[in-house]
Design a protein around this motif. Structure first.
Motif, PDB file in Angstrom:
ATOM      1  N   ASP A 158      39.660  74.205  10.574  1.00  0.00           N
ATOM      2  CA  ASP A 158      38.547  74.115   9.623  1.00  0.00           C
ATOM      3  C   ASP A 158      37.428  75.096   9.987  1.00  0.00           C
ATOM      4  O   ASP A 158      37.050  75.206  11.153  1.00  0.00           O
ATOM      5  CB  ASP A 158      38.016  72.675   9.660  1.00  0.00           C
ATOM      6  N   LYS A 159      36.915  75.795   8.985  1.00  0.00           N
ATOM      7  CA  LYS A 159      35.929  76.824   9.305  1.00  0.00           C
ATOM      8  C   LYS A 159      34.590  76.234   9.740  1.00  0.00           C
ATOM      9  O   LYS A 159      33.777  76.903  10.377  1.00  0.00           O
ATOM     10  CB  LYS A 159      35.821  77.818   8.136  1.00  0.00           C
ATOM     11  N   GLY A 160      34.414  74.949   9.495  1.00  0.00           N
ATOM     12  CA  GLY A 160      33.242  74.253  10.024  1.00  0.00           C
ATOM     13  C   GLY A 160      33.191  74.252  11.546  1.00  0.00           C
ATOM     14  O   GLY A 160      32.119  74.152  12.134  1.00  0.00           O
ATOM     15  N   GLN A 161      34.357  74.373  12.199  1.00  0.00           N
ATOM     16  CA  GLN A 161      34.394  74.394  13.657  1.00  0.00           C
ATOM     17  C   GLN A 161      33.744  75.659  14.198  1.00  0.00           C
ATOM     18  O   GLN A 161      32.964  75.617  15.145  1.00  0.00           O
ATOM     19  CB  GLN A 161      35.850  74.299  14.143  1.00  0.00           C
ATOM     20  N   GLU A 203      31.588  77.464  12.556  1.00  0.00           N
ATOM     21  CA  GLU A 203      30.165  77.386  12.204  1.00  0.00           C
ATOM     22  C   GLU A 203      29.403  76.501  13.186  1.00  0.00           C
ATOM     23  O   GLU A 203      28.294  76.833  13.602  1.00  0.00           O
ATOM     24  CB  GLU A 203      30.002  76.842  10.783  1.00  0.00           C
ATOM     25  N   ALA A 204      30.016  75.381  13.565  1.00  0.00           N
ATOM     26  CA  ALA A 204      29.342  74.482  14.499  1.00  0.00           C
ATOM     27  C   ALA A 204      29.132  75.192  15.838  1.00  0.00           C
ATOM     28  O   ALA A 204      28.052  75.130  16.421  1.00  0.00           O
ATOM     29  CB  ALA A 204      30.165  73.208  14.696  1.00  0.00           C
ATOM     30  N   GLY A 205      30.167  75.892  16.301  1.00  0.00           N
ATOM     31  CA  GLY A 205      30.053  76.615  17.566  1.00  0.00           C
ATOM     32  C   GLY A 205      28.973  77.684  17.504  1.00  0.00           C
ATOM     33  O   GLY A 205      28.108  77.774  18.386  1.00  0.00           O
ATOM     34  N   ILE A 253      36.703  76.339  21.460  1.00  0.00           N
ATOM     35  CA  ILE A 253      36.809  75.420  20.325  1.00  0.00           C
ATOM     36  C   ILE A 253      38.019  75.705  19.443  1.00  0.00           C
ATOM     37  O   ILE A 253      38.807  74.811  19.150  1.00  0.00           O
ATOM     38  CB  ILE A 253      35.509  75.464  19.495  1.00  0.00           C
ATOM     39  N   GLN A 261      42.496  74.052  19.824  1.00  0.00           N
ATOM     40  CA  GLN A 261      43.023  73.280  18.691  1.00  0.00           C
ATOM     41  C   GLN A 261      44.202  73.991  18.046  1.00  0.00           C
ATOM     42  O   GLN A 261      45.178  73.361  17.629  1.00  0.00           O
ATOM     43  CB  GLN A 261      41.929  73.059  17.650  1.00  0.00           C
TER      44      GLN A 261
END
Lengths: 239, 221
Positions: free
Chosen positions: B116-119, B121-123, B137, B141
């Motif tokens: 997920d591209k949110g990962q 972004e979160a990093g 990250i 996964q």
């Protein structure tokens, strides 16, 4: 603290932000509201450059977002909380929280863990220190996400619809944490549909529609005495 | 026709030694292939266009030409440029690694893109660099998700390694050929060779199944 000048953002032919000017002062809580597709999330994501504006100028805490090293510096000072939490699923709660302080701030592990444990107490999840994200409810995950952002000791917190993906009964536990932060004087920009929160905690409310800021003012003014027809019609539908 | 069991029994130790060599080539090639593939896979996703472009050419070239031809190029054509002979073992490992790397690169690229591209972004929003986010990250996964396709690649490599017999390298298939040249027992020997390959590939696929299950149980951890 944050100064935004004439920001434009285009996705191909789609003009999402059409010249936004805004500023946020230290310790101010600014709530951004507006219909879906109004560009409010995009604006928020421009502040830490997860979206790169097509045009315009953003300065955060005196640092202009002009090159990658500045962008990284700003991101260290700006915490972000996402609608879908985005916790790291392969790490435990405490690993989620300590990763960035250890890797970015070069903090010793035990010091980072101490900070993490304090933050977990603060968000009411001290008993979940070693749990994994998939063992937590949505509300708990979002509180961990807030703790993760706070572990970097940010000067500003950005919230991108932090309660939109939550079951209704979990919304309050997240809002409570956010209210505590606001009371402690954190500078916050919150994109949300929670009008109760906007009214209670917001110092200023910005109403956006179709990529523009239609109106802004104190919650009293916006919710009770909005000047613009568009604001009134939006609020009448959701209040 | 008669099946000469005695021939099978007499040849078995020789063939097993060849199988050992096959396993050796495969293990080395897959290991180097993994290393090459991981970096090329990441390079394929790079925003720096020359990096992305070169990685793309590598993958296209390797996937678009037969491994047999690649082996010939490295063993026969390359020495003409270098002006020195290449040891068959080095040539075999090089050809197989470079070949495997291209396929593994595509596996990794798909694995990374499936996160997920949110990962990312979160990093990044936490101030981590692209490389840090990738390392701590995204890749951990992605690794779990690519275990099954990597298992397939491992099995494919084991079988394809029989092609290095053409440069006279004595792995399982070549050993079989040599024994047949001496004994004329094609039927017995090829069946035995096939059986040994089958045992090896089945073992690998069981191993991959096990790894997959183990990571599924603590899926996210």
């Amino acid at each position: 603290m944050i100064s935004i000048k004439n920001i434009h953002k285009k996705f191909g032919n789609l003009h999402v932000l059409k010249g936004i000017d805004a500023s946020v002062k230290e310790k101010e809580v600014v709530v951004v509201i507006g219909p879906s597709g109004s560009g409010k999330s995009t604006l928020l994501r421009c502040i830490n450059y997860l979206e790169e504006p097509t045009d315009g100028e953003i300065v955060v805490d005196g640092i202009p977002l002009t090159n990658q090293s500045n962008i990284n510096k700003v991101r260290e000072e700006v915490g972000m909380v996402f609608q879908r939490f985005n916790l790291f699923p392969h790490m435990s709660v405490i690993e989620n929280i300590t990763l960035a302080p250890i890797k970015v701030r070069k903090m010793p592990k035990n010091e980072a863990e101490k900070i993490a444990k304090d933050l977990l107490i603060k968000v009411g999840l001290a008993d979940k220190t070693h749990a994994y994200p998939d063992q937590l409810s949505g509300g708990q995950q979002q509180r961990v996400a807030i703790a993760r952002a706070l572990a970097m000791r940010p000067k500003i917190m950005l919230f991108d619809e932090p309660t939109s993906a939550l079951d209704p009964e979990m919304v309050n536990e997240v809002l409570e944490v956010m209210k505590t932060l606001a009371r402690e004087g954190m500078t916050m920009v919150v994109v949300t549909h929670e009008m109760g929160f906007a009214r209670e905690v917001g110092d200023r409310v910005i109403f956006m529609d179709e990529g523009r800021i239609v109106e802004e003012g104190t919650p009293d003014v916006i919710f009770a005495h909005a000047q613009e027809e568009r604001t009134k019609s939006f609020l009448s539908k959701i209040l | 026709m008669n099946f000469d069991f005695d021939l099978v029994i007499r040849s078995f130790p020789l063939l097993l030694a060849g199988a050992g060599v096959t396993v050796q080539i495969t293990a080395l090639s897959v290991s180097f292939g993994l290393l090459i593939g991981m970096f090329v896979g990441i390079a394929r996703l790079s925003k720096i266009w020359p990096v992305k472009f070169l990685a793309g050419i590598y993958v296209d070239f390797i996937r678009g030409t037969p491994l047999l031809v690649q082996i010939f190029i490295i063993y026969f054509a390359l020495p003409m440029i270098l002006g020195t002979r290449i040891d068959p073992f080095i040539a075999a490992i090089t050809a197989c690694s470079v070949n495997s790397g291209a396929y593994v690169a595509e596996i990794f690229r798909a694995g990374i893109q499936s996160i997920d591209k949110g990962q990312m972004e979160a990093g990044r929003s936490l101030g981590m660099t692209w490389a840090q986010t990738m390392r701590y990250i995204i890749l951990p996964q992605a690794f779990k998700r690519v275990i099954p396709p990597l298992g397939n690649e491992f099995i494919a490599m084991l079988k394809d390694s029989s092609l290095v017999s053409v440069i006279g390298f004595e792995e399982l298939t070549r050993r079989g050929q040599l024994i047949i040249a001496r004994t004329y027992g094609s039927f017995e020997i090829w069946l035995t060779v096939a059986f040994i390959y089958l045992v090896m590939t089945l073992t690998i696929s069981r191993l991959v199944d096990y790894l997959e299950r183990r990571y599924k149980i603590d899926d996210k951890h």
